[in-house]
Motif scaffolding. Structure first.
Motif, PDB file in Angstrom:
ATOM      1  N   PHE A  44       0.801  -1.220   0.000  1.00 26.21           N
ATOM      2  CA  PHE A  44       0.000   0.000   0.000  1.00 26.21           C
ATOM      3  C   PHE A  44       0.836   1.273   0.000  1.00 26.21           C
ATOM      4  O   PHE A  44       0.279   2.367   0.000  1.00 26.21           O
ATOM      5  CB  PHE A  44      -0.948   0.010   1.202  1.00 26.21           C
ATOM      6  N   GLY A  45       2.143   1.165   0.017  1.00 25.58           N
ATOM      7  CA  GLY A  45       3.015   2.333  -0.043  1.00 25.58           C
ATOM      8  C   GLY A  45       2.813   3.295   1.124  1.00 25.58           C
ATOM      9  O   GLY A  45       2.488   4.458   0.905  1.00 25.58           O
ATOM     10  N   PHE A  46       3.004   2.794   2.334  1.00 25.41           N
ATOM     11  CA  PHE A  46       2.824   3.647   3.512  1.00 25.41           C
ATOM     12  C   PHE A  46       3.760   4.837   3.440  1.00 25.41           C
ATOM     13  O   PHE A  46       4.965   4.698   3.260  1.00 25.41           O
ATOM     14  CB  PHE A  46       3.096   2.871   4.800  1.00 25.41           C
ATOM     15  N   ALA A  47       3.210   6.027   3.612  1.00 28.32           N
ATOM     16  CA  ALA A  47       3.979   7.264   3.473  1.00 28.32           C
ATOM     17  C   ALA A  47       4.748   7.614   4.739  1.00 28.32           C
ATOM     18  O   ALA A  47       5.876   8.092   4.674  1.00 28.32           O
ATOM     19  CB  ALA A  47       3.053   8.411   3.098  1.00 28.32           C
ATOM     20  N   ARG A  48       4.157   7.358   5.883  1.00 34.42           N
ATOM     21  CA  ARG A  48       4.798   7.732   7.147  1.00 34.42           C
ATOM     22  C   ARG A  48       5.628   6.584   7.685  1.00 34.42           C
ATOM     23  O   ARG A  48       5.178   5.438   7.727  1.00 34.42           O
ATOM     24  CB  ARG A  48       3.736   8.125   8.171  1.00 34.42           C
ATOM     25  N   THR A  50       6.472   5.881  10.726  1.00 33.45           N
ATOM     26  CA  THR A  50       5.961   5.259  11.953  1.00 33.45           C
ATOM     27  C   THR A  50       4.941   4.171  11.636  1.00 33.45           C
ATOM     28  O   THR A  50       4.950   3.110  12.258  1.00 33.45           O
ATOM     29  CB  THR A  50       5.323   6.312  12.882  1.00 33.45           C
ATOM     30  N   GLY A  51       4.079   4.403  10.673  1.00 36.38           N
ATOM     31  CA  GLY A  51       3.111   3.392  10.262  1.00 36.38           C
ATOM     32  C   GLY A  51       3.786   2.188   9.648  1.00 36.38           C
ATOM     33  O   GLY A  51       3.383   1.047   9.888  1.00 36.38           O
ATOM     34  N   ARG A  52       4.825   2.449   8.854  1.00 35.01           N
ATOM     35  CA  ARG A  52       5.564   1.357   8.211  1.00 35.01           C
ATOM     36  C   ARG A  52       6.273   0.492   9.240  1.00 35.01           C
ATOM     37  O   ARG A  52       6.135  -0.742   9.232  1.00 35.01           O
ATOM     38  CB  ARG A  52       6.583   1.930   7.222  1.00 35.01           C
ATOM     39  N   VAL A  53       6.986   1.106  10.162  1.00 37.79           N
ATOM     40  CA  VAL A  53       7.745   0.356  11.164  1.00 37.79           C
ATOM     41  C   VAL A  53       6.806  -0.400  12.099  1.00 37.79           C
ATOM     42  O   VAL A  53       7.034  -1.565  12.429  1.00 37.79           O
ATOM     43  CB  VAL A  53       8.686   1.298  11.949  1.00 37.79           C
ATOM     44  N   ASP A  54       5.726   0.260  12.519  1.00 41.40           N
ATOM     45  CA  ASP A  54       4.760  -0.399  13.394  1.00 41.40           C
ATOM     46  C   ASP A  54       4.155  -1.612  12.710  1.00 41.40           C
ATOM     47  O   ASP A  54       4.032  -2.678  13.308  1.00 41.40           O
ATOM     48  CB  ASP A  54       3.664   0.592  13.795  1.00 41.40           C
ATOM     49  N   SER A  55       3.791  -1.469  11.453  1.00 40.27           N
ATOM     50  CA  SER A  55       3.198  -2.570  10.702  1.00 40.27           C
ATOM     51  C   SER A  55       4.167  -3.746  10.579  1.00 40.27           C
ATOM     52  O   SER A  55       3.771  -4.901  10.765  1.00 40.27           O
ATOM     53  CB  SER A  55       2.789  -2.076   9.321  1.00 40.27           C
ATOM     54  N   GLU A  56       5.408  -3.462  10.280  1.00 43.01           N
ATOM     55  CA  GLU A  56       6.394  -4.531  10.127  1.00 43.01           C
ATOM     56  C   GLU A  56       6.660  -5.249  11.446  1.00 43.01           C
ATOM     57  O   GLU A  56       6.677  -6.480  11.507  1.00 43.01           O
ATOM     58  CB  GLU A  56       7.698  -3.968   9.569  1.00 43.01           C
ATOM     59  N   PRO A  92      -2.689   4.165  15.276  1.00 44.78           N
ATOM     60  CA  PRO A  92      -2.715   5.358  14.420  1.00 44.78           C
ATOM     61  C   PRO A  92      -2.817   6.669  15.206  1.00 44.78           C
ATOM     62  O   PRO A  92      -2.192   7.659  14.839  1.00 44.78           O
ATOM     63  CB  PRO A  92      -3.953   5.143  13.545  1.00 44.78           C
ATOM     64  N   TRP A  93      -3.565   6.665  16.287  1.00 45.73           N
ATOM     65  CA  TRP A  93      -3.698   7.880  17.088  1.00 45.73           C
ATOM     66  C   TRP A  93      -2.509   8.072  18.024  1.00 45.73           C
ATOM     67  O   TRP A  93      -2.080   9.192  18.259  1.00 45.73           O
ATOM     68  CB  TRP A  93      -5.003   7.835  17.890  1.00 45.73           C
ATOM     69  N   LEU A  94      -1.980   6.966  18.537  1.00 46.79           N
ATOM     70  CA  LEU A  94      -0.859   7.069  19.473  1.00 46.79           C
ATOM     71  C   LEU A  94       0.457   7.398  18.769  1.00 46.79           C
ATOM     72  O   LEU A  94       1.314   8.060  19.348  1.00 46.79           O
ATOM     73  CB  LEU A  94      -0.716   5.770  20.273  1.00 46.79           C
ATOM     74  N   LEU A  95       0.616   6.916  17.537  1.00 50.31           N
ATOM     75  CA  LEU A  95       1.867   7.148  16.806  1.00 50.31           C
ATOM     76  C   LEU A  95       1.751   8.249  15.756  1.00 50.31           C
ATOM     77  O   LEU A  95       2.745   8.623  15.137  1.00 50.31           O
ATOM     78  CB  LEU A  95       2.344   5.854  16.142  1.00 50.31           C
ATOM     79  N   GLY A  96       0.553   8.743  15.519  1.00 54.33           N
ATOM     80  CA  GLY A  96       0.385   9.885  14.631  1.00 54.33           C
ATOM     81  C   GLY A  96       0.345   9.587  13.150  1.00 54.33           C
ATOM     82  O   GLY A  96       0.860  10.369  12.360  1.00 54.33           O
ATOM     83  N   SER A 101      -3.253   5.409   4.632  1.00 49.60           N
ATOM     84  CA  SER A 101      -3.576   4.012   4.312  1.00 49.60           C
ATOM     85  C   SER A 101      -3.095   3.083   5.421  1.00 49.60           C
ATOM     86  O   SER A 101      -3.716   2.043   5.677  1.00 49.60           O
ATOM     87  CB  SER A 101      -2.968   3.615   2.968  1.00 49.60           C
ATOM     88  N   ALA A 102      -2.021   3.462   6.100  1.00 52.72           N
ATOM     89  CA  ALA A 102      -1.524   2.650   7.210  1.00 52.72           C
ATOM     90  C   ALA A 102      -2.549   2.559   8.327  1.00 52.72           C
ATOM     91  O   ALA A 102      -2.678   1.524   8.985  1.00 52.72           O
ATOM     92  CB  ALA A 102      -0.211   3.229   7.740  1.00 52.72           C
ATOM     93  N   MET A 103      -3.293   3.630   8.550  1.00 52.59           N
ATOM     94  CA  MET A 103      -4.322   3.629   9.588  1.00 52.59           C
ATOM     95  C   MET A 103      -5.408   2.604   9.262  1.00 52.59           C
ATOM     96  O   MET A 103      -5.803   1.816  10.125  1.00 52.59           O
ATOM     97  CB  MET A 103      -4.957   5.007   9.720  1.00 52.59           C
ATOM     98  N   HIS A 104      -5.872   2.590   8.043  1.00 55.15           N
ATOM     99  CA  HIS A 104      -6.951   1.684   7.656  1.00 55.15           C
ATOM    100  C   HIS A 104      -6.509   0.224   7.751  1.00 55.15           C
ATOM    101  O   HIS A 104      -7.261  -0.626   8.243  1.00 55.15           O
ATOM    102  CB  HIS A 104      -7.447   2.016   6.251  1.00 55.15           C
TER     103      HIS A 104
END
Length: 140
Positions: A44-48, A50-56, A92-96, A101-104
């Motif tokens: 999904f090409g996470f832009a942020r 923090t979302g990328r690292v959290d997801s991984e 998503p709210w705690l890490l900003g 797309s990472a939030m969804h």
């Protein structure tokens, strides 16, 4: 000439149903959720970052706990997956990384992982489902 007896086929089918009915089969689904979550930044090409690292990180943790649950079921593994699922919902709210797309992906996978883990805990301790005397004695 050999005759084909339907009894072995029915015993194989009943054993397959028994294996797939066990709560550990739900670990396969959470394993798939973890793999999807770990690959989601590339899909999904996470832009942020923090979302990328959290997801991984959470994806790999869910996969590791699911594999551990497949090897030997323990309640603590499922409770850790519940905690990771709840973390994914709140992250998503705690890490900003709200409104990305990472939030969804994080919220959707978090709901599924939490549900499957709680379902597995419930089925593991349900005396009617477990069908063994140990689970029934836990209720008494």
């Amino acid at each position: 000439m050999q005759s084909h007896d339907p009894a072995p086929l029915s015993s194989v089918a009943s054993r397959t149903r028994l294996v797939m009915a066990r709560p550990s089969a739900l670990d396969l689904y959470t394993l798939a959720c973890g793999a999807f979550l770990a690959c989601a930044p590339w899909l999904f090409g996470f832009a942020r970052p923090t979302g990328r690292v959290d997801s991984e990180i959470v994806g790999v943790a869910v996969m590791a706990l699911s594999i551990a649950g497949l090897v030997a079921f323990a309640d603590w593994e499922e409770w850790l997956k519940v905690a990771l699922g709840l973390w994914l919902i709140a992250a998503p709210w705690l890490l900003g990384f709200v409104h990305t797309s990472a939030m969804h992906v994080s919220i959707a996978v978090g709901i599924v992982v939490t549900f499957l883990s709680l379902l597995e805990l419930w089925l593991a301790h349900d005396a009617d489902f477990a069908g063994d005397d140990a689970a029934k004695s836990d209720l008494l």
